[in-house]
Scaffold this motif. Structure first.
Motif, PDB file in Angstrom:
ATOM      1  N   LEU A  54      95.878  29.765  -5.217  1.00 38.52           N
ATOM      2  CA  LEU A  54      94.564  29.231  -4.834  1.00 38.52           C
ATOM      3  C   LEU A  54      94.462  27.740  -5.140  1.00 38.52           C
ATOM      4  N   GLY A  55      95.607  27.095  -5.219  1.00 37.55           N
ATOM      5  CA  GLY A  55      95.702  25.729  -5.705  1.00 37.55           C
ATOM      6  C   GLY A  55      94.733  24.726  -5.128  1.00 37.55           C
ATOM      7  N   SER A  56      94.543  24.738  -3.826  1.00 35.75           N
ATOM      8  CA  SER A  56      93.755  23.666  -3.225  1.00 35.75           C
ATOM      9  C   SER A  56      92.268  23.992  -3.119  1.00 35.75           C
ATOM     10  N   THR A  57      91.872  25.247  -3.442  1.00 34.63           N
ATOM     11  CA  THR A  57      90.471  25.636  -3.226  1.00 34.63           C
ATOM     12  C   THR A  57      89.719  25.967  -4.504  1.00 34.63           C
ATOM     13  N   LEU A  58      90.364  26.630  -5.473  1.00 32.64           N
ATOM     14  CA  LEU A  58      89.644  27.133  -6.648  1.00 32.64           C
ATOM     15  C   LEU A  58      89.182  25.992  -7.548  1.00 32.64           C
ATOM     16  N   ILE A  59      87.850  25.909  -7.742  1.00 29.57           N
ATOM     17  CA  ILE A  59      87.264  24.845  -8.552  1.00 29.57           C
ATOM     18  C   ILE A  59      86.902  25.358  -9.947  1.00 29.57           C
ATOM     19  N   GLU A  60      86.464  26.617 -10.029  1.00 27.86           N
ATOM     20  CA  GLU A  60      86.019  27.149 -11.321  1.00 27.86           C
ATOM     21  C   GLU A  60      86.474  28.595 -11.484  1.00 27.86           C
ATOM     22  N   PHE A  61      87.070  28.874 -12.651  1.00 33.19           N
ATOM     23  CA  PHE A  61      87.441  30.247 -13.019  1.00 33.19           C
ATOM     24  C   PHE A  61      86.890  30.524 -14.403  1.00 33.19           C
ATOM     25  N   ASP A  62      86.116  31.616 -14.546  1.00 37.30           N
ATOM     26  CA  ASP A  62      85.516  31.970 -15.833  1.00 37.30           C
ATOM     27  C   ASP A  62      85.890  33.411 -16.173  1.00 37.30           C
ATOM     28  N   GLY A  63      86.712  33.570 -17.200  1.00 36.97           N
ATOM     29  CA  GLY A  63      87.117  34.903 -17.650  1.00 36.97           C
ATOM     30  C   GLY A  63      86.727  35.167 -19.091  1.00 36.97           C
ATOM     31  N   ARG A  64      85.744  34.434 -19.583  1.00 40.98           N
ATOM     32  CA  ARG A  64      85.337  34.566 -20.990  1.00 40.98           C
ATOM     33  C   ARG A  64      84.893  35.979 -21.350  1.00 40.98           C
TER      34      ARG A  64
END
Length: 203
Positions: free
Chosen positions: A171-181
Motif C-alpha cells: 500500500l506504499g503510495s496510498t496509505l497515510i495512516e495506520f492505527d493498531g493500538r
C-alpha cells in the motif's frame, strides 16, 4: 408515488437492513421520516443520488442487532456506510465486502467479534476503513494489501492477534495512516512497512 421495481426493492432492502441491525425495534433509533415518507431517499441517514442509495449513516442510533449477510446484494450501490457508535454484535459477514463501490466503511464503537473476512480485497475503491473499538479477535488478513485506494486503516482497541502482514507494504503510495493500538499484535513490524512512502501516522 409510483416506483420502479428497483426502487421498491431498495425500499424493502433498507427496511430489512434496518430491522436486522436494530433487532426488530424500529422505534429505538431516530426513525424520523423512515416510515413517515414513502420515498426512502428522505429517510433519516439515507443519502441518494438519482434515486439510488449511495450513503447510509446511522451513527449513534441505538442499533443493537447484527449486520445482515445479504447487505452486499441488497444495497450494492452504497459508496459510504457509517454504523459507528452503536451496540451491534455478532461477526462481520463476508458479504459486507460485496459492497464493491464503498469508499468509506466505519463500524467503529460497536461490539463486533471474530474475524475480518478475507473478502476485504473486493472493495478496491475503499479509502477509509475504521473497525476500531470493537472486539475483533483475528489476525489482519493478508488481503488487506490489495486495497489499492486505501488511505486510512484504524483497527485500534480490539483483541486482534498475530503479526501485521508484510503485504501491507504493497500500500506504499496510498496509505497515510495506520492505527493498531491496544491490540495483541506481535511487537515486530514487518520490514515492508518501510515501503509505505505516503505513511504519515503509525500507531
Amino acid at each position: 408515488g409510483w416506483y420502479t421495481e428497483e426502487r421498491i426493492l431498495q425500499q424493502y432492502s433498507l427496511l430489512m437492513f434496518y430491522l436486522t441491525t436494530s433487532n426488530g425495534t424500529i422505534d429505538t433509533i431516530d426513525s424520523r421520516r423512515w416510515l413517515d415518507s414513502d420515498d426512502e431517499c428522505y429517510w433519516h441517514g439515507v443519502d441518494c443520488n438519482g434515486g439510488i442509495a449511495v450513503g447510509l449513516n446511522l451513527t449513534s442510533n441505538n442499533l443493537n442487532g447484527i449486520i445482515p449477510s445479504d447487505i452486499g446484494i441488497l444495497l450494492n450501490g452504497l459508496l459510504s456506510l457509517d454504523l459507528s457508535d452503536n451496540s451491534m454484535a455478532g461477526s462481520l459477514p463476508p458479504e459486507i465486502f460485496a459492497l464493491t463501490k464503498l469508499t468509506m466503511l466505519d463500524l467503529s464503537k460497536n461490539e463486533l467479534v471474530g474475524d475480518i473476512p478475507t473478502t476485504i480485497n473486493k472493495v478496491q475503491s475503499l479509502m477509509k476503513l475504521d473497525f476500531s473499538e470493537n472486539q475483533l479477535s483475528s489476525t489482519i488478513p493478508t488481503e488487506i494489501g490489495m486495497l489499492g485506494s486505501i488511505k486510512t486503516i484504524n483497527l485500534a482497541h480490539n483483541n486482534m492477534i498475530g503479526s501485521i502482514p508484510s503485504e501491507i507494504g504493497l500500500l506504499g503510495s496510498t496509505l497515510i495512516e495506520f492505527d493498531g493500538r491496544n491490540n495483541a499484535f506481535s511487537y515486530k513490524l514487518p520490514t515492508e512497512m518501510g515501503h509505505l512512502s505516503a505513511l504519515g501516522e503509525l500507531h
